[in-house]
Design an enzyme around this catalytic site. Structure first.
Site, mmCIF file in Angstrom:
data_model
loop_
_atom_site.group_PDB
_atom_site.id
_atom_site.type_symbol
_atom_site.label_atom_id
_atom_site.label_comp_id
_atom_site.label_asym_id
_atom_site.label_seq_id
_atom_site.Cartn_x
_atom_site.Cartn_y
_atom_site.Cartn_z
ATOM 1 N N CYS A 144 0.879 -1.169 0.000
ATOM 2 C CA CYS A 144 0.000 0.000 0.000
ATOM 3 C C CYS A 144 0.914 1.216 0.000
ATOM 4 C CB CYS A 144 -0.912 0.016 1.229
ATOM 5 S SG CYS A 144 -1.942 1.506 1.310
ATOM 6 N N CYS A 204 -0.600 4.297 2.553
ATOM 7 C CA CYS A 204 -0.714 4.131 4.005
ATOM 8 C C CYS A 204 -0.494 2.661 4.357
ATOM 9 C CB CYS A 204 -2.050 4.643 4.513
ATOM 10 S SG CYS A 204 -3.479 4.036 3.593
ATOM 11 N N SER A 205 -1.560 1.964 4.752
ATOM 12 C CA SER A 205 -1.403 0.553 5.110
ATOM 13 C C SER A 205 -2.695 -0.209 4.862
ATOM 14 C CB SER A 205 -0.974 0.409 6.576
ATOM 15 O OG SER A 205 -1.937 1.029 7.431
ATOM 16 N N CYS A 206 -3.350 0.029 3.731
ATOM 17 C CA CYS A 206 -4.565 -0.704 3.391
ATOM 18 C C CYS A 206 -4.249 -2.190 3.332
ATOM 19 C CB CYS A 206 -5.122 -0.220 2.053
ATOM 20 S SG CYS A 206 -5.697 1.490 2.095
#
Length: 220
Positions: A119, A122-124
């Site tokens: 990602c 961000c941190s999907c």
């Protein structure tokens, strides 16, 4: 960028005992623990309930779910075709759905192509099938290098692929999240679906590891 970031972040993601020499905490972790202590003292947080919630996402709603999806695709050709065609309902048919897993896409590794998920913003991450994202997945070095130098990132994780193997990087977003279906290792034709699922790791379903066949037991 320094290749040491993976070794550092992966080491930080392991659980350490009190005497293993890794007791020093980072500034953010100290703040989080201090806040947790204050909220617990004031009765806002039940530590036991918090532990149950974390364990649920790490071990129950986590990688074990994704591993069962992968194992089913290995033993059931019809399910595999459905998974690759329309992953969200296929995964939901096994009981794994919900927030952060509404729009899933499954990508399959082969000798010709290896898939890697990142990602970049961000941190999907697909929580219903992989649980909580590891520390390194959320780090800026991984998010940038996975796109610029995926082969180098894989090497940092100990994965060395032939130059002829195409590496395809998938950018996970709030709209679409990916699940890598790793190659089934050779010599596992005799294993049950449950035994196959036990071989599948979280990192293999992100694309940073390969699934290995179990070591043969030596006769006594």
């Amino acid at each position: 960028m320094n290749n040491r970031f993976l070794k550092t972040t992966m080491a930080d993601n392991h659980d350490h005992g009190p005497d293993d020499g890794h007791s020093e905490l980072g500034e953010m972790e100290i703040r989080v623990r201090a806040l947790q202590s204050v909220l617990t003292q004031k009765g806002y947080i039940d530590p036991t309930a918090l532990d149950v919630l974390i364990d649920t996402y790490q071990t129950q709603v986590g990688p074990r779910n994704g591993a069962r999806v992968v194992a089913r695709s290995w033993v059931d050709p019809q399910f595999r075709d459905w998974l690759l065609r329309d992953a969200t309902p296929a995964i939901a048919s096994l009981g794994y759905s919900g927030r952060q897993g509404e729009h899933m896409v499954a990508v399959e590794n082969s000798a010709e192509r290896h898939n890697l998920v990142v990602c970049t913003l961000c941190s999907c991450y697909p929580w219903p099938v992989l649980g909580l994202p590891p520390v390194w997945y959320k780090s800026a070095p991984y998010r940038s290098r996975a796109v610029k130098d995926p082969r180098g990132v894989l090497a940092d994780f100990g994965v060395h692929l032939p130059e002829s193997t195409e590496i395809r990087v998938w950018d996970s977003t709030a709209e679409v999240r990916y699940l890598v279906i790793p190659q089934r290792p050779a010599g596992t034709g005799h294993l049950s679906e449950a035994e196959l699922a036990a071989l599948v790791t979280r990192d293999a379903m992100i694309g940073t590891r390969l699934v290995e066949a179990p070591a043969l037991e030596r006769p006594a």
